[in-house]
Design an enzyme around this catalytic site. Sequence first.
Site, PDB file in Angstrom:
ATOM      1  CB  CYS A  68      -1.496 -20.183 -23.519  1.00  0.00           C
ATOM      2  SG  CYS A  68      -2.573 -21.402 -24.291  1.00  0.00           S
TER       3      CYS A  68
ATOM      4  CG  HIS B 290      -3.662 -15.113  -4.080  1.00  0.00           C
ATOM      5  ND1 HIS B 290      -4.228 -14.199  -3.231  1.00  0.00           N
ATOM      6  CD2 HIS B 290      -3.788 -16.313  -3.451  1.00  0.00           C
ATOM      7  CE1 HIS B 290      -4.677 -14.810  -2.133  1.00  0.00           C
ATOM      8  NE2 HIS B 290      -4.402 -16.090  -2.241  1.00  0.00           N
TER       9      HIS B 290
ATOM     10  CG  ASP C  87       2.540  -6.191  -5.849  1.00  0.00           C
ATOM     11  OD1 ASP C  87       3.532  -6.945  -5.785  1.00  0.00           O
ATOM     12  OD2 ASP C  87       2.024  -5.674  -4.841  1.00  0.00           O
TER      13      ASP C  87
ATOM     14  CB  THR D 183      -0.978   0.039   1.199  1.00  0.00           C
ATOM     15  OG1 THR D 183      -0.232  -0.097   2.403  1.00  0.00           O
ATOM     16  CG2 THR D 183      -2.022  -1.063   1.115  1.00  0.00           C
TER      17      THR D 183
HETATM   18  P1  NAD Z   1      -4.853  -8.923   3.243  1.00  0.00           P
HETATM   19  O1  NAD Z   1      -5.761  -9.901   3.794  1.00  0.00           O
HETATM   20  O2  NAD Z   1      -3.481  -9.383   3.059  1.00  0.00           O
HETATM   21  O3  NAD Z   1      -4.947  -7.585   4.202  1.00  0.00           O
HETATM   22  C1  NAD Z   1      -4.055  -6.515   4.128  1.00  0.00           C
HETATM   23  C2  NAD Z   1      -3.690  -6.117   5.566  1.00  0.00           C
HETATM   24  O4  NAD Z   1      -2.661  -5.133   5.515  1.00  0.00           O
HETATM   25  C3  NAD Z   1      -4.857  -5.498   6.350  1.00  0.00           C
HETATM   26  O5  NAD Z   1      -4.950  -6.110   7.606  1.00  0.00           O
HETATM   27  C4  NAD Z   1      -4.468  -3.998   6.474  1.00  0.00           C
HETATM   28  O6  NAD Z   1      -4.908  -3.426   7.685  1.00  0.00           O
HETATM   29  C5  NAD Z   1      -2.962  -4.088   6.435  1.00  0.00           C
HETATM   30  N1  NAD Z   1      -2.273  -2.894   5.914  1.00  0.00           N
HETATM   31  C6  NAD Z   1      -2.534  -2.207   4.773  1.00  0.00           C
HETATM   32  N2  NAD Z   1      -1.612  -1.240   4.580  1.00  0.00           N
HETATM   33  C7  NAD Z   1      -0.760  -1.295   5.643  1.00  0.00           C
HETATM   34  C8  NAD Z   1       0.400  -0.555   6.026  1.00  0.00           C
HETATM   35  N3  NAD Z   1       0.904   0.425   5.282  1.00  0.00           N
HETATM   36  N4  NAD Z   1       1.022  -0.893   7.194  1.00  0.00           N
HETATM   37  C9  NAD Z   1       0.541  -1.886   7.986  1.00  0.00           C
HETATM   38  N5  NAD Z   1      -0.544  -2.635   7.653  1.00  0.00           N
HETATM   39  C10 NAD Z   1      -1.179  -2.339   6.497  1.00  0.00           C
HETATM   40  O7  NAD Z   1      -5.140  -8.428   1.851  1.00  0.00           O
HETATM   41  P2  NAD Z   1      -6.478  -7.892   1.196  1.00  0.00           P
HETATM   42  O8  NAD Z   1      -6.276  -6.441   1.098  1.00  0.00           O
HETATM   43  O9  NAD Z   1      -7.670  -8.431   1.946  1.00  0.00           O
HETATM   44  O10 NAD Z   1      -6.386  -8.565  -0.244  1.00  0.00           O
HETATM   45  C11 NAD Z   1      -6.816  -9.882  -0.473  1.00  0.00           C
HETATM   46  C12 NAD Z   1      -6.216 -10.407  -1.749  1.00  0.00           C
HETATM   47  O11 NAD Z   1      -6.445  -9.512  -2.852  1.00  0.00           O
HETATM   48  C13 NAD Z   1      -4.708 -10.516  -1.720  1.00  0.00           C
HETATM   49  O12 NAD Z   1      -4.330 -11.656  -1.074  1.00  0.00           O
HETATM   50  C14 NAD Z   1      -4.339 -10.462  -3.205  1.00  0.00           C
HETATM   51  O13 NAD Z   1      -4.525 -11.683  -3.825  1.00  0.00           O
HETATM   52  C15 NAD Z   1      -5.324  -9.471  -3.740  1.00  0.00           C
HETATM   53  N6  NAD Z   1      -4.687  -8.141  -3.738  1.00  0.00           N
HETATM   54  C16 NAD Z   1      -3.385  -8.016  -4.159  1.00  0.00           C
HETATM   55  C17 NAD Z   1      -2.773  -6.772  -4.118  1.00  0.00           C
HETATM   56  C18 NAD Z   1      -1.335  -6.657  -4.587  1.00  0.00           C
HETATM   57  O14 NAD Z   1      -0.877  -7.495  -5.367  1.00  0.00           O
HETATM   58  N7  NAD Z   1      -0.592  -5.646  -4.118  1.00  0.00           N
HETATM   59  C19 NAD Z   1      -3.467  -5.667  -3.638  1.00  0.00           C
HETATM   60  C20 NAD Z   1      -4.803  -5.831  -3.217  1.00  0.00           C
HETATM   61  C21 NAD Z   1      -5.403  -7.080  -3.248  1.00  0.00           C
END
Ligand code: NAD
Length: 250
Positions: free
Chosen positions: A130, A122, A105, A29
């Site tokens: 393909c 994932h 990502d 993030t």
């Molecule tokens: P997740 O279950 O892994 O949750 C993310 C966690 O990170 C949350 O608990 C949130 O509070 C915490 N968080 C966010 N930013 C933070 C920071 N800067 N510092 C500390 N903690 C922080 O993931 P999700 O968001 O529920 O996504 C589920 C699925 O969606 C992923 O497993 C993935 O497959 C897909 N996804 C991938 C990406 C990517 O590739 N970057 C991004 C979003 C979603």
Amino acid sequence: MTADPVSLLRSMIEEAGRIVFFTGAGISTESGIPDYRSPGGLWTRMQPIPYQDFIASEDARLEDWSRRFMMQAVFSEAEPGKAHTFMADLIRQGRASAAITQNIDGLHERSGVSPDRVVALHGHGTFSRCLGCGERAELDDMQRIVDETGLSPRCETCGELHKAAVISFGQALSEQDLHKAINYSSDCDLFIAVGSSLQVQPAASLPLVAKQGGARLALVNGEETPLDDLADCVIHGQIGPVFDALAENE
Ligand code: NAD
């Protein structure tokens, strides 16, 4: 006197022989890629397209491709963060064996981790495969085909459908990747989960596999997880500053 959690994790890392990292959307993030729940994030505005819909419907495929191209634009702008770099350094030094990730990502690879040390449970949002013969193709080439023909791309070799190399809803995880993740987790002495809510499988079970194998468990996340009580070290905080502090003495 009890050490503060960051100092505790630093000493656990110093004492460890084989570290495994496990990462979720939270690690990316601060690189500009929203996690699932961020308000207005990429993913909250759209219902996911299940695998069966992708197979059955050209409209669903074209919608999926337009989302993939949009996400790829975000992924390619993003730079690996402090935590990605910290992990890459330890893997290069041989002190950590792998980064197991839920993310699609490509930021672990971009931070310098060799692809054979990344287990992307994932899949990958940064290229296509393909569905028939598994041939890899780049998203730029897929986009050119969609733009020029208005049709979803097919494999030049076998004629089957191409699809971004992610695991969609309704699509099974790769058995091979799952085995690799379980093997790495059971064969480490420190398992560090970073930026994952640890609420979905297999994310929720890999820390348990590590614990059962005798490893210590550390969790770094902005909010509580269901495994906090089981962990040897829990840090609730922003990932970038935590890894900045950890890296200070490295
Ligand atoms: P997740 O279950 O892994 O949750 C993310 C966690 O990170 C949350 O608990 C949130 O509070 C915490 N968080 C966010 N930013 C933070 C920071 N800067 N510092 C500390 N903690 C922080 O993931 P999700 O968001 O529920 O996504 C589920 C699925 O969606 C992923 O497993 C993935 O497959 C897909 N996804 C991938 C990406 C990517 O590739 N970057 C991004 C979003 C979603």
